[in-house]
Design an enzyme around this catalytic site. Structure first.
Site, PDB file in Angstrom:
ATOM      1  CG  ASP A  25      -1.674   1.274   1.440  1.00  0.00           C
ATOM      2  OD1 ASP A  25      -1.671   2.124   0.532  1.00  0.00           O
ATOM      3  OD2 ASP A  25      -2.282   1.423   2.520  1.00  0.00           O
ATOM      4  CE  LYS A  80      -1.492   7.055  -3.536  1.00  0.00           C
ATOM      5  NZ  LYS A  80      -2.019   6.161  -2.475  1.00  0.00           N
ATOM      6  CD  GLU A 175      -4.924   3.764  -2.490  1.00  0.00           C
ATOM      7  OE1 GLU A 175      -5.803   4.519  -2.031  1.00  0.00           O
ATOM      8  OE2 GLU A 175      -3.788   4.151  -2.810  1.00  0.00           O
ATOM      9  CG  ASP A 197      -8.889   5.489   2.148  1.00  0.00           C
ATOM     10  OD1 ASP A 197      -8.455   6.012   3.202  1.00  0.00           O
ATOM     11  OD2 ASP A 197      -8.146   4.999   1.285  1.00  0.00           O
TER      12      ASP A 197
HETATM   13  P1  ADP Z   1      -2.891   8.011   4.069  1.00  0.00           P
HETATM   14  O1  ADP Z   1      -3.717   6.924   3.447  1.00  0.00           O
HETATM   15  O2  ADP Z   1      -3.263   9.373   3.585  1.00  0.00           O
HETATM   16  O3  ADP Z   1      -1.441   7.734   3.954  1.00  0.00           O
HETATM   17  P2  ADP Z   1      -3.487   6.964   6.740  1.00  0.00           P
HETATM   18  O4  ADP Z   1      -4.566   6.059   6.330  1.00  0.00           O
HETATM   19  O5  ADP Z   1      -2.209   6.398   7.174  1.00  0.00           O
HETATM   20  O6  ADP Z   1      -3.244   8.095   5.637  1.00  0.00           O
HETATM   21  O7  ADP Z   1      -4.085   7.886   7.920  1.00  0.00           O
HETATM   22  C1  ADP Z   1      -3.327   8.796   8.645  1.00  0.00           C
HETATM   23  C2  ADP Z   1      -4.251   9.596   9.516  1.00  0.00           C
HETATM   24  O8  ADP Z   1      -4.907   8.747  10.483  1.00  0.00           O
HETATM   25  C3  ADP Z   1      -3.534  10.677  10.320  1.00  0.00           C
HETATM   26  O9  ADP Z   1      -4.235  11.891  10.218  1.00  0.00           O
HETATM   27  C4  ADP Z   1      -3.602  10.141  11.747  1.00  0.00           C
HETATM   28  O10 ADP Z   1      -3.610  11.168  12.722  1.00  0.00           O
HETATM   29  C5  ADP Z   1      -4.915   9.407  11.729  1.00  0.00           C
HETATM   30  N1  ADP Z   1      -5.006   8.460  12.841  1.00  0.00           N
HETATM   31  C6  ADP Z   1      -4.199   7.427  13.113  1.00  0.00           C
HETATM   32  N2  ADP Z   1      -4.595   6.806  14.252  1.00  0.00           N
HETATM   33  C7  ADP Z   1      -5.673   7.495  14.713  1.00  0.00           C
HETATM   34  C8  ADP Z   1      -6.526   7.360  15.854  1.00  0.00           C
HETATM   35  N3  ADP Z   1      -6.329   6.411  16.759  1.00  0.00           N
HETATM   36  N4  ADP Z   1      -7.532   8.241  15.988  1.00  0.00           N
HETATM   37  C9  ADP Z   1      -7.719   9.211  15.089  1.00  0.00           C
HETATM   38  N5  ADP Z   1      -6.958   9.391  14.002  1.00  0.00           N
HETATM   39  C10 ADP Z   1      -5.942   8.542  13.818  1.00  0.00           C
HETATM   40 MG    MG Z   2      -4.375   5.274   2.553  1.00  0.00          MG
END
Ligand code: ADP
Ligand code: MG
Length: 601
Positions: A25, A80, A175, A197
C-alpha cells in the site's frame, strides 16, 4: 468450439508462477508492505524497531537518502500527489522544491534533481528491503495499490517507480478493491460495496460492484484536501485561541503534531492534556468530536455524490468498509453507520487493510489461484479489417463482464469465407497489435459483395476470458473461439503497448485514414467492374468508355499514397457512375416486384 490458450513460448499459462510476491500500500502519508503467512492469513512486515506503518517520506542529504522514520529535516512528503503530473499541474504549487518549468517534472533533493518516480522508488526500495530482511531472501515482485481515481499517467508512473526500485509489478489494483479483498468480500454473493477511506490528507469514497468474483468501480468521489490533518489543524486553532496566542510556522507545525498525538490518544482515552510551553488544556473526546463533526459531514456529502453517480441507493449496499487511520475516530464510525444505515466493517486494522488485500492478490497471482482479479479490459480487443487496419470491438477500460456485437459484410462478390483475425492493443494497424487468434467463418452462401450479414460478438466474462462468435445470418454459418487475452501478458507488456500507442497516435491515424481511403476506392472499383460485366444492357453509348477511363485514374491514384487524390478520383468515379447505377436500381426494383429475392438480384 475451439479453446485456444494464448501464451508466449516458454511461459506457463499461470502467470508469474514460482515467485514470492509482496503486497504494497503506497500511501500518501504512510506505506505498508504485507505478505501472506503459511496459514494464508495476511501479515504486515515490521522493521527492526517493530514498526510496520512507514511514513512515505524521504530525506536527501549529503549522507544519502533516508526513508520513513529515519528521514530527517526537509524530507520530501506526499510525493504520491505528484505521480504522473507535469510542472504545469496546479498541485505543483504545494511543493516548494519542485524545479520551475522542469520537464519531466523534477524536485531539488539535496544536491540532486529527482523525478517523483525516483523518489517513490526510494520508498518502494525501503519496503522491499524490509520484506527481504524479514523473509531472509530476495523479493522481486509485488502487487501495488493505487487510488481508484488514478489515471493512466499516474498508474504508469507508479509502475515505473516500482521498476526503478527493482520490483516487478504483478498488477496494480485499486485501493478500495484491495480493502474489499482483505474482508473476503469477493467470496460472497453479488453485491455493491462502499469503501470509505479517510486518511491523513485525503478522503476517498468508492462504490464497487461485485459480480462473479470481480469488482467493478461504479463511482469514485472524494476530497483531496480533507483528512486527519484537518482535525489536527482545527484542534490546534482551538487550543491557541483559548490561550490567545499565535505561533510562527515552524513551532505551529510542531504544536500540530502534539495535537495529532492528543487526537489519536482520544480513541482510547476520554480526555487528554494538551500542553504548550507553560500552557495546559484538557481536551475531552466530546470537544474533539465537536471539532471533527463538520469535517466528517463534508466527507458524507461526497458519499451522497458517489451514490448518485453510481445510481445506487444507500439501502442497496451490501457492505460498507472503513479504510484509513482517521476512521479510528469513534465519531467517524458512528456517523458513517448512521449515514449508510448499517454497521461498517472495521474489524481489520484500517491502516493495514489495503496492504493485506494487496498481499492476498499477490499470493493469488503467484500461486495460480483460479480467480484472477481483473475488473476492466486492460487493452482494446478488435478485429483486423481489409487493408490491415483494426476495428476495435471492446475498448480498453470497459468494465467486465461485457458483450459487444458489430455487423460486418463481405468485401468481394461470391465470397464464401471470412478470415477473422482477433487482435489486442491500441494501435491502428493489426501488425502493430498483439495477435490473439485467427479463425475462419466458412460456409457463407455465395452472394454479391455487401449482402452477407456477419454479426461478430465479442464477450469478455468475469474471468477475463474472451469469446468471439461470428454468425452469418443468411446462411446460418457460425464460428466460435475462446481466448484468454491476459495470458503471458505482464503489466510491463501492457504499459509498453500503451506507451507505443501514445507515441504513434498521430502517424497511426494518418496511415489508417490512407488505408481506409484505399480500401474504399478499391471496393468501389470492384463493385463497378462487376456491375459493368453483369448488366451491360443498362449502359448508354459511350458511358462504358468514360467509366473505364475514370477507373484507370482511380487505379493510378491508388499507386501513390496521397489520400486526397484517391478520395477525389474515387468520388468522381462514383459521380460518373450515378446515372448507370440508378438505371440498374430501377430495373432491380421492378424485378423484385415480380417476386424475386434480393439475394438473386
Ligand atoms: P494516508 O492513506 O493518507 O497515507 P493513513 O490512512 O495512514 O493516511 O491515515 C493517517 C491519519 O490517520 C492521520 O491523520 C492520523 O492522525 C490518523 N489516525 C491514526 N490513528 C488514529 C486514531 N487512533 N484516531 C484518530 N486518528 C488517527
Ligand atoms: Mg491510505
Amino acid at each position: 468450439m475451439h479453446l485456444m490458450q494464448i501464451h508466449e513460448p516458454g511461459q506457463t499459462p499461470i502467470p508469474h508462477a514460482q515467485t514470492v510476491a509482496i503486497g504494497i500500500d503506497l500511501g500518501t502519508t504512510h506505506s505498508v508492505v504485507a505478505l501472506l503467512r503459511e496459514d494464508g492469513s495476511p501479515q504486515a512486515i515490521s522493521d527492526e524497531q517493530g514498526r510496520s506503518l512507514i511514513p512515505s517520506v524521504v530525506s536527501y542529504e549529503n549522507l544519502g537518502r533516508r526513508v520513513g522514520h529515519e528521514a530527517g529535516e526537509g524530507a520530501v512528503r506526499s510525493i504520491k500527489r505528484l505521480m504522473g503530473k507535469s510542472s504545469s499541474d496546479a498541485v505543483v504549487k504545494d511543493f516548494p522544491n519542485v524545479i520551475a518549468a522542469s520537464s519531466p517534472l523534477a524536485l531539488q533533493c539535496g544536491p540532486q534533481h529527482l523525478s517523483p518516480e525516483e523518489i517513490s522508488a526510494d520508498i518502494l526500495a525501503h519496503l522491499k528491503h524490509m520484506a527481504e530482511a524479514a523473509l531472509g531472501h530476495n523479493v522481486d515482485a509485488a502487487v501495488i495499490t493505487v487510488p481508484a481515481y488514478f489515471d493512466d499517467a499516474q498508474r504508469l508512473a507508479t509502475k515505473r517507480a516500482a521498476e526503478l526500485s527493482g520490483l516487478r509489478v504483478l498488477r496494480l489494483i485499486n485501493e478500495p478493491t484491495a480493502a474489499a479483498l482483505a474482508y473476503g468480500l469477493d467470496q460472497g454473493a453479488e453485491g455493491t460495496i462502499a469503501v470509505y477511506d479517510l486518511g491523513g490528507g485525503t478522503f476517498d469514497i468508492s462504490i464497487l460492484k461485485l459480480s462473479g468474483g470481480v469488482f467493478q468501480v461504479l463511482a469514485t468521489a472524494g476530497d483531496t484536501l480533507l483528512g486527519g490533518d484537518d482535525i489536527d489543524h482545527a484542534l490546534a486553532d482551538y487550543a491557541l485561541s483559548q490561550w490567545k496566542i499565535t505561533l510562527p510556522p515552524h513551532p505551529r507545525a510542531q504544536f500540530q503534531l502534539a495535537c495529532r498525538r492528543a487526537k489519536e490518544q482520544l480513541s482510547d482515552a476520554t480526555e487528554v492534556m494538551l500542553t504548550h510551553a507553560d500552557k495546559h488544556l484538557t481536551i475531552t473526546r466530546e470537544l474533539l468530536n465537536e471539532l471533527a463533526a463538520p469535517l466528517i459531514k463534508r466527507s458524507l456529502a461526497c458519499c451522497t455524490r458517489a451514490l448518485l453517480d453510481a445510481k445506487i441507493g444507500k439501502e442497496e449496499l451490501s457492505a460498507v468498509v472503513l479504510v484509513g487511520g482517521s476512521t479510528r475516530l469513534k465519531l467517524v464510525h458512528s456517523m458513517v453507520a448512521e449515514f449508510f444505515g448499517q454497521t461498517p466493517h472495521s474489524e481489520i486494522d484500517p491502516d493495514r487493510v489495503v496492504a493485506y488485500g494487496a498481499a492476498i492478490q499477490a499470493a493469488a497471482l503467484t500461486q495460480g489461484a483460479d480467480h484472477l482479479l481483473l475488473d476492466v479490459v486492460p487493452l482494446s480487443l478488435g478485429l483486423e479489417m481489409m487493408g490491415g487496419i483494426v476495428e476495435k470491438i471492446i475498448h480498453r477500460n470497459t468494465p467486465i463482464p461485457t458483450s459487444v456485437k458489430q455487423e460486418f459484410t463481405t468485401y468481394a462478390d461470391g465470397q464464401t469465407a471470412i478470415a477473422l483475425h482477433i487482435v489486442q492493443g491500441e494501435r491502428e494497424k493489426a501488425e502493430d497489435c498483439r495477435s490473439l487468434a485467427r479463425c475462419e467463418l466458412t460456409g457463407i452462401a455465395p452472394m454479391k459483395a455487401g449482402l452477407a450479414r456477419v454479426g461478430v460478438t465479442f464477450s469478455v466474462d468475469a474471468d477475463g476470458l474472451l469469446s468471439v462468435e461470428a454468425r452469418e445470418a443468411l446462411s446460418g454459418s457460425v464460428q466460435q473461439v475462446e481466448i484468454k487475452p491476459s495470458y503471458g501478458l505482464s503489466v510491463e507488456d501492457m504499459a509498453r503497448m500503451l506507451e507505443q500507442a501514445m507515441q504513434h497516435a498521430q502517424s497511426d491515424i494518418l496511415e489508417r485514414l490512407l488505408i481506409e481511403s484505399r480500401v474504399e476506392a478499391q471496393r468501389v472499383v470492384m463493385e463497378i467492374q462487376s456491375a459493368l460485366k453483369d448488366t451491360p444492357q443498362h449502359l448508354k453509348a459511350g458511358e462504358a468508355a468514360m467509366i473505364e477511363a475514370q477507373i484507370a485514374s482511380v487505379n493510378e491514384a491508388l499507386q501513390g499514397s496521397e489520400r486526397e487524390r484517391i478520395d477525389y478520383e474515387s468520388g468522381r468515379l462514383q459521380e460518373l457512375v450515378g446515372p448507370f447505377a440508378e438505371r440498374r436500381m430501377n430495373a432491380a426494383i421492378a424485378e423484385g416486384l415480380s417476386g424475386k429475392h434480393l439475394t438473386e438480384v
